[in-house]
Design an enzyme around this catalytic site. Structure first.
Site, PDB file in Angstrom:
ATOM      1  N   ARG A 249       0.806  -1.227   0.000  1.00 28.53           N
ATOM      2  CA  ARG A 249       0.000   0.000   0.000  1.00 28.53           C
ATOM      3  C   ARG A 249       0.836   1.273   0.000  1.00 28.53           C
ATOM      4  O   ARG A 249       0.324   2.355  -0.257  1.00 28.53           O
ATOM      5  CB  ARG A 249      -0.937   0.013   1.213  1.00 28.53           C
ATOM      6  CG  ARG A 249      -0.243   0.161   2.551  1.00 28.53           C
ATOM      7  CD  ARG A 249      -1.251   0.151   3.678  1.00 28.53           C
ATOM      8  NE  ARG A 249      -0.593   0.263   4.976  1.00 28.53           N
ATOM      9  CZ  ARG A 249      -1.223   0.181   6.142  1.00 28.53           C
ATOM     10  NH1 ARG A 249      -2.529  -0.018   6.175  1.00 28.53           N
ATOM     11  NH2 ARG A 249      -0.561   0.294   7.273  1.00 28.53           N
TER      12      ARG A 249
ATOM     13  N   ILE B  34       8.802  -0.604   5.789  1.00 26.29           N
ATOM     14  CA  ILE B  34       9.357   0.347   6.756  1.00 26.29           C
ATOM     15  C   ILE B  34      10.871   0.219   6.828  1.00 26.29           C
ATOM     16  O   ILE B  34      11.607   1.207   6.853  1.00 26.29           O
ATOM     17  CB  ILE B  34       8.738   0.120   8.162  1.00 26.29           C
ATOM     18  CG1 ILE B  34       7.244   0.478   8.154  1.00 26.29           C
ATOM     19  CG2 ILE B  34       9.481   0.920   9.224  1.00 26.29           C
ATOM     20  CD1 ILE B  34       6.941   1.929   7.867  1.00 26.29           C
ATOM     21  N   CYS B  35      11.373  -1.014   6.829  1.00 25.16           N
ATOM     22  CA  CYS B  35      12.812  -1.250   7.020  1.00 25.16           C
ATOM     23  C   CYS B  35      13.656  -0.460   6.028  1.00 25.16           C
ATOM     24  O   CYS B  35      14.537   0.303   6.413  1.00 25.16           O
ATOM     25  CB  CYS B  35      13.120  -2.735   6.895  1.00 25.16           C
ATOM     26  SG  CYS B  35      14.869  -3.107   7.044  1.00 25.16           S
TER      27      CYS B  35
ATOM     28  N   ILE C 198      15.459   1.581  18.729  1.00 25.86           N
ATOM     29  CA  ILE C 198      15.068   2.782  17.981  1.00 25.86           C
ATOM     30  C   ILE C 198      15.376   4.044  18.777  1.00 25.86           C
ATOM     31  O   ILE C 198      16.004   4.985  18.281  1.00 25.86           O
ATOM     32  CB  ILE C 198      13.568   2.726  17.594  1.00 25.86           C
ATOM     33  CG1 ILE C 198      13.317   1.584  16.605  1.00 25.86           C
ATOM     34  CG2 ILE C 198      13.115   4.051  16.984  1.00 25.86           C
ATOM     35  CD1 ILE C 198      11.851   1.300  16.334  1.00 25.86           C
TER      36      ILE C 198
ATOM     37  N   VAL D 240       8.406   4.034  22.099  1.00 24.88           N
ATOM     38  CA  VAL D 240       7.906   3.168  23.171  1.00 24.88           C
ATOM     39  C   VAL D 240       7.335   1.857  22.632  1.00 24.88           C
ATOM     40  O   VAL D 240       6.382   1.314  23.170  1.00 24.88           O
ATOM     41  CB  VAL D 240       6.844   3.904  24.031  1.00 24.88           C
ATOM     42  CG1 VAL D 240       7.498   4.990  24.862  1.00 24.88           C
ATOM     43  CG2 VAL D 240       5.738   4.493  23.145  1.00 24.88           C
ATOM     44  N   GLY D 241       7.911   1.358  21.567  1.00 24.73           N
ATOM     45  CA  GLY D 241       7.486   0.074  21.036  1.00 24.73           C
ATOM     46  C   GLY D 241       6.654   0.199  19.774  1.00 24.73           C
ATOM     47  O   GLY D 241       6.493   1.284  19.217  1.00 24.73           O
TER      48      GLY D 241
ATOM     49  N   HIS E 271      45.114 -12.095  12.913  1.00 27.18           N
ATOM     50  CA  HIS E 271      45.696 -10.991  13.687  1.00 27.18           C
ATOM     51  C   HIS E 271      46.269  -9.950  12.725  1.00 27.18           C
ATOM     52  O   HIS E 271      46.863 -10.312  11.723  1.00 27.18           O
ATOM     53  CB  HIS E 271      46.821 -11.533  14.583  1.00 27.18           C
ATOM     54  CG  HIS E 271      47.572 -10.454  15.304  1.00 27.18           C
ATOM     55  ND1 HIS E 271      47.085  -9.862  16.451  1.00 27.18           N
ATOM     56  CD2 HIS E 271      48.761  -9.857  15.030  1.00 27.18           C
ATOM     57  CE1 HIS E 271      47.966  -8.939  16.849  1.00 27.18           C
ATOM     58  NE2 HIS E 271      48.981  -8.927  16.002  1.00 27.18           N
TER      59      HIS E 271
END
Length: 464
Positions: A36, A42-43, A184, A269-270, A443
């Protein structure tokens, strides 16, 4: 008009949905994906990728400020926030375009619109041109999640922001409040603090980064405070009074409420799952606290309907979504599938210093009844870390004392988000401490600290 039939329909083109669609197409299935908003979800567009682009800019700025330490000269150091944001948006745009190309290459039908499920096996899509009817015996919900908004703390895009506003800010915060110290919240706190904002982080739990091992949280808090952040734990923002140019936060700690003025607030907050307006309840899908309830194979209990990624609950990570998407596509194509186990998935936070972990924390391992051995190694004992000018950090490993199984690994410091994969592979291959003892680490590298941490768990550490 007759409904168009597919072998598999995916709703949502984020890192779970588009990967699942591509995998299905690879296996010869006829696949449609419905989105949509933005391909990549979102990512790619408003999360993982653009935030990392912003954080890279702040990291380079931080290094420029330290130029003298490295024998270099850099005068009149500064930044242009608009240019920083523009670069971030270009990176997101490039990757979203890449997803479009991948779907086209794999002959996946992309339908831009809003989907609903009017009946089992049916999908109705409202597009710019009208309504399309689709049908499939296999439908995958990959609709993701959005920022949780608490009553009274809702974002307005001016002075109170969600992650979206913070990615495309209307101004540079001078005095910033970040509510929530998960990945976040702490990433944005790190970004804006590095660019000069006077930053306060409020966390309702008893420590910052509360899902991490307690030693990592404590180390992180010390570093954040050293960078000038104010950290308030066991604290809660009860109210925000908004006025022209400022927000007054009512912050409760220890039973007392303090009023502090800020010019900007970021609420982190989530998240809540995007489960609304799909018709799930009518189909008999069980929803618990905005997330679709599934079994280990992402099955919803409704025949042929699966849910993957953030909509299906924790851990809310893109790589978890992608692997679930592949697993479900394999199952639909008749291949053997292996459930994605949460304790095998690494979590990465790109603040400064970086944080990464996989498996059980020390507290969780004890709670589960394991007799454990714990190893720790500090960055200050590693030649590469000192040469990089990054001596602040820690690697911690947790083993089952009886079997030598690697139960968990926890890191804080430079580039640990890249290092953690070594331990992820180790857990997947059921590596024991003996295997890790005998592995030769190159190393000079930061990875040598991984070896030393393992050695330390069994009293064999060399460089400490």
């Amino acid at each position: 008009m007759a409904a168009k039939t597919y072998d598999m329909i995916v709703i949502g083109a984020g890192p779970g949905g588009y990967v699942s669609a591509i995998r299905g197409a690879q296996l010869g299935l006829k696949v449609a994906v419905i989105e949509r908003e933005n391909l990549g979800g979102i990512c790619l567009n408003w999360g993982c990728i653009p935030t990392k682009a912003l954080l890279r800019s702040s990291e380079v700025f931080h290094l420029m400020e330290r130029a003298k330490e490295f024998g270099l000269k850099a005068d009149n150091i500064g930044y242009d926030l608009n240019d920083v944001v523009t670069r971030s948006r270009k990176v997101a745009g490039q990757l979203s375009g890449g997803v479009k190309g991948l779907l086209k290459k794999n002959k996946v039908d992309v339908i831009m619109g809003e989907a609903t499920l009017p009946a089992k096996g049916k999908v109705s899509v409202t597009t710019a041109k009208g309504v399309e009817q689709l049908q499939s015996a296999n439908i995958i919900l990959a609709t993701g999640a959005r920022a949780r908004e608490l009553p009274g703390l809702e974002a307005d895009g001016k002075r109170v922001w969600t992650y979206r506003h913070a990615l495309n800010p209307p101004h540079m915060p001078k005095k910033l409040l970040v509510i929530g110290s998960g990945a976040i919240g702490i990433e944005f706190a790190s970004f804006y603090n590095t660019l000069g904002a006077d930053t306060t982080v409020v966390e309702v739990m008893d420590r910052v980064l509360p899902v991490e091992d307690a030693d990592i949280s404590a180390f992180a808090k010390k570093q954040f405070k050293k960078q000038g952040m104010t950290i308030m734990e066991k604290a809660m923002v009860k109210q925000l009074d908004r006025s022209e140019g400022k927000v007054t936060a009512h912050i409760e700690t220890g039973g007392k409420v303090e009023k502090i003025d800020f010019d900007t607030v970021i609420s982190a907050v989530g998240i809540v799952g995007n489960v609304e307006n799909l018709g799930l309840e009518a189909l008999g899908v069980t929803i618990d606290r905005t997330h679709v309830v599934t079994d280990a194979y992402c099955r919803t209990g409704v025949d042929g309907l699966y849910a993957i990624g953030d909509i299906a609950g924790a851990p809310w990570l893109a790589h978890k979504a992608s692997h679930e998407g592949v697993m479900v596509a394999d199952m639909i194509a008749g291949l053997a599938a292996h459930p994605v186990k949460p304790e095998t998935i690494a979590g990465c936070t790109y603040c400064h210093p970086q944080v990464a972990s996989v498996g059980y924390t020390e507290a969780k391992a004890k709670e589960l009844g394991f007799d454990i051995k714990v190893g720790k190694f500090p960055f200050i004992g590693n030649g590469k870390a000192i040469a990089l000018g990054e001596p602040e950090g820690l690697i911690k490993t947790i083993f089952d004392a009886k079997t030598g199984e690697l139960l968990g690994a926890h890191m804080i410091g430079a580039e640990v988000t890249e290092l953690i994969q070594g331990y992820v592979i180790g857990r997947k291959l059921e590596t024991t401490e003996e295997d890790l003892f005998e592995t030769v680490f190159p190393h000079p590298t930061l990875s040598e600290m991984m070896h030393e941490s393992v050695l330390d768990a069994f009293d064999r550490v060399i460089h400490m």
